[in-house]
Design a protein around this motif. Structure first.
Motif, PDB file in Angstrom:
ATOM      1  N   ARG A  62       0.827  -1.204   0.000  1.00  0.00           N
ATOM      2  CA  ARG A  62       0.000   0.000   0.000  1.00  0.00           C
ATOM      3  C   ARG A  62       0.865   1.258   0.000  1.00  0.00           C
ATOM      4  N   LEU A  63       2.001   1.215   0.684  1.00  0.00           N
ATOM      5  CA  LEU A  63       2.877   2.382   0.642  1.00  0.00           C
ATOM      6  C   LEU A  63       3.413   2.584  -0.768  1.00  0.00           C
ATOM      7  N   ARG A  64       3.813   1.495  -1.421  1.00  0.00           N
ATOM      8  CA  ARG A  64       4.275   1.632  -2.800  1.00  0.00           C
ATOM      9  C   ARG A  64       3.172   2.196  -3.693  1.00  0.00           C
ATOM     10  N   GLN A  65       1.938   1.748  -3.467  1.00  0.00           N
ATOM     11  CA  GLN A  65       0.824   2.251  -4.261  1.00  0.00           C
ATOM     12  C   GLN A  65       0.593   3.734  -3.993  1.00  0.00           C
ATOM     13  N   ALA A  66       0.599   4.128  -2.718  1.00  0.00           N
ATOM     14  CA  ALA A  66       0.380   5.532  -2.367  1.00  0.00           C
ATOM     15  C   ALA A  66       1.472   6.417  -2.953  1.00  0.00           C
ATOM     16  N   VAL A  67       2.705   5.950  -2.891  1.00  0.00           N
ATOM     17  CA  VAL A  67       3.825   6.702  -3.463  1.00  0.00           C
ATOM     18  C   VAL A  67       3.652   6.855  -4.968  1.00  0.00           C
ATOM     19  N   ASP A  68       3.210   5.790  -5.628  1.00  0.00           N
ATOM     20  CA  ASP A  68       2.985   5.843  -7.073  1.00  0.00           C
ATOM     21  C   ASP A  68       1.880   6.848  -7.415  1.00  0.00           C
TER      22      ASP A  68
ATOM     23  N   LEU B 251      -8.831   9.227  -6.138  1.00  0.00           N
ATOM     24  CA  LEU B 251      -7.845   8.270  -5.650  1.00  0.00           C
ATOM     25  C   LEU B 251      -8.339   6.848  -5.872  1.00  0.00           C
ATOM     26  N   PRO B 252      -7.430   5.871  -6.019  1.00  0.00           N
ATOM     27  CA  PRO B 252      -7.850   4.489  -6.239  1.00  0.00           C
ATOM     28  C   PRO B 252      -8.739   3.970  -5.112  1.00  0.00           C
ATOM     29  N   ASP B 253      -9.789   3.267  -5.476  1.00  0.00           N
ATOM     30  CA  ASP B 253     -10.766   2.795  -4.484  1.00  0.00           C
ATOM     31  C   ASP B 253     -10.129   1.897  -3.434  1.00  0.00           C
ATOM     32  N   ASP B 254      -9.235   0.992  -3.852  1.00  0.00           N
ATOM     33  CA  ASP B 254      -8.657   0.063  -2.881  1.00  0.00           C
ATOM     34  C   ASP B 254      -7.733   0.777  -1.907  1.00  0.00           C
ATOM     35  N   LEU B 255      -7.016   1.788  -2.368  1.00  0.00           N
ATOM     36  CA  LEU B 255      -6.153   2.561  -1.477  1.00  0.00           C
ATOM     37  C   LEU B 255      -6.995   3.375  -0.503  1.00  0.00           C
ATOM     38  N   VAL B 256      -8.039   4.001  -1.008  1.00  0.00           N
ATOM     39  CA  VAL B 256      -8.952   4.754  -0.136  1.00  0.00           C
ATOM     40  C   VAL B 256      -9.549   3.842   0.921  1.00  0.00           C
ATOM     41  N   GLY B 257      -9.969   2.647   0.519  1.00  0.00           N
ATOM     42  CA  GLY B 257     -10.560   1.717   1.477  1.00  0.00           C
ATOM     43  C   GLY B 257      -9.597   1.335   2.580  1.00  0.00           C
TER      44      GLY B 257
ATOM     45  N   THR C 117      -1.285   9.209   1.047  1.00  0.00           N
ATOM     46  CA  THR C 117      -2.550   9.156   0.304  1.00  0.00           C
ATOM     47  C   THR C 117      -3.329  10.457   0.428  1.00  0.00           C
ATOM     48  N   ILE C 118      -3.504  10.939   1.636  1.00  0.00           N
ATOM     49  CA  ILE C 118      -4.270  12.174   1.840  1.00  0.00           C
ATOM     50  C   ILE C 118      -3.560  13.358   1.182  1.00  0.00           C
TER      51      ILE C 118
ATOM     52  N   ALA D 168     -22.486   9.590   1.263  1.00  0.00           N
ATOM     53  CA  ALA D 168     -21.112   9.906   0.881  1.00  0.00           C
ATOM     54  C   ALA D 168     -20.339   8.640   0.515  1.00  0.00           C
ATOM     55  N   GLY D 169     -19.510   8.762  -0.497  1.00  0.00           N
ATOM     56  CA  GLY D 169     -18.663   7.657  -0.919  1.00  0.00           C
ATOM     57  C   GLY D 169     -17.446   7.513  -0.020  1.00  0.00           C
ATOM     58  N   ALA D 170     -16.644   6.482  -0.281  1.00  0.00           N
ATOM     59  CA  ALA D 170     -15.504   6.173   0.577  1.00  0.00           C
ATOM     60  C   ALA D 170     -14.481   7.305   0.597  1.00  0.00           C
ATOM     61  N   GLN D 171     -14.162   7.874  -0.573  1.00  0.00           N
ATOM     62  CA  GLN D 171     -13.164   8.941  -0.587  1.00  0.00           C
ATOM     63  C   GLN D 171     -13.669  10.165   0.164  1.00  0.00           C
ATOM     64  N   GLU D 172     -14.925  10.511  -0.010  1.00  0.00           N
ATOM     65  CA  GLU D 172     -15.468  11.661   0.713  1.00  0.00           C
ATOM     66  C   GLU D 172     -15.449  11.419   2.215  1.00  0.00           C
ATOM     67  N   ARG D 173     -15.760  10.185   2.639  1.00  0.00           N
ATOM     68  CA  ARG D 173     -15.717   9.875   4.073  1.00  0.00           C
ATOM     69  C   ARG D 173     -14.285   9.951   4.601  1.00  0.00           C
ATOM     70  N   MET D 174     -13.336   9.401   3.854  1.00  0.00           N
ATOM     71  CA  MET D 174     -11.936   9.454   4.280  1.00  0.00           C
ATOM     72  C   MET D 174     -11.479  10.896   4.456  1.00  0.00           C
ATOM     73  N   LEU D 175     -11.772  11.738   3.475  1.00  0.00           N
ATOM     74  CA  LEU D 175     -11.338  13.125   3.542  1.00  0.00           C
ATOM     75  C   LEU D 175     -12.044  13.880   4.664  1.00  0.00           C
ATOM     76  N   ALA D 176     -13.317  13.618   4.859  1.00  0.00           N
ATOM     77  CA  ALA D 176     -14.066  14.282   5.936  1.00  0.00           C
ATOM     78  C   ALA D 176     -13.480  13.926   7.297  1.00  0.00           C
TER      79      ALA D 176
END
Length: 206
Positions: free
Chosen positions: A26-32, A156-162, A140-141, A191-199
């Motif tokens: 996940r860190l590699r994905q976030a960095v990418d 952002l990618p759904d799996d990373l957000v999740g 990610t944020i 609200a979707g997953a990304q909106e919840r994460m950001l909130a």
């Protein structure tokens, strides 16, 4: 209230969630993802203001690069908090240096196969896994912050957000009070997953 300047302290927070996902991957994905937003940006756009109060896009890049260099330093037996990006580098060069060093040291650490290794963060010792999860959340944020600053793609990618969303309960009121994260923003029930994460990080998508 958005994140204020200063590196996140990964030692402050609730107990970590179970490792149902691979933190190194996940860190590699976030960095990418972060690097993709930076590569797509016009260098001049890095002067744009980000959702982090008082920070430009360039400041966001510098912050994430410093945190990755801190991670590398910790894996090498040093202190996460003492790493700094070399002076005089433009944001993209600083990012490439930090990214390459962190991913190289992460690969070397994985090859040694010592998942419970403790590393230094200031006066405290934490597990590498603990630090990895905090970095996944941070990178990610800030990828979203960077995209907003430069007018780029902020999806952002759904799996990373999740994965990050599952970790958000680790953010304590103490961390919010210190300015590392803003107060939770109310969100609509649908609200979707990304909106919840950001909130939960104190950011509004609109």
């Amino acid at each position: 209230m958005p994140l204020s300047p200063g590196a996140e302290s990964p030692t402050q927070g609730a107990s970590m969630p179970g490792f149902l996902w691979s933190a190194p991957d996940r860190l590699r994905q976030a960095v990418d993802v972060f690097g993709g937003r930076l590569d797509a940006a016009d260098p001049a756009a890095l002067a744009g203001l980000s959702p982090c109060e008082g920070w430009t896009g360039a400041d966001v890049v510098a912050h994430v690069a410093r945190n990755l260099l801190g991670f590398s330093e910790a894996l090498r037996g040093g202190d996460y908090r003492v790493a700094e990006t070399p002076a005089g580098l433009d944001p993209h060069r600083a990012w490439v240096l930090a990214r390459d060093r962190a991913l190289t040291d992460l690969a070397a650490f994985e090859a040694r196969g010592i998942p419970d290794t403790q590393v230094r963060v200031g006066q405290e010792m934490v597990s590498v896994e603990f630090l990895l999860v905090a970095l996944v959340r941070d990178v990610t944020i800030h990828a979203w912050d960077l995209a907003r600053a430069v007018g780029g793609d902020d999806r952002l990618p759904d799996d990373l957000v999740g994965a990050v969303l599952a970790d958000m309960p680790a953010i304590t009121e103490q961390m919010r009070a210190s300015g590392r994260y803003g107060h939770i923003i109310p969100m609509p029930q649908e609200a979707g997953a990304q909106e919840r994460m950001l909130a939960l990080a104190g950011r509004a998508m609109r």
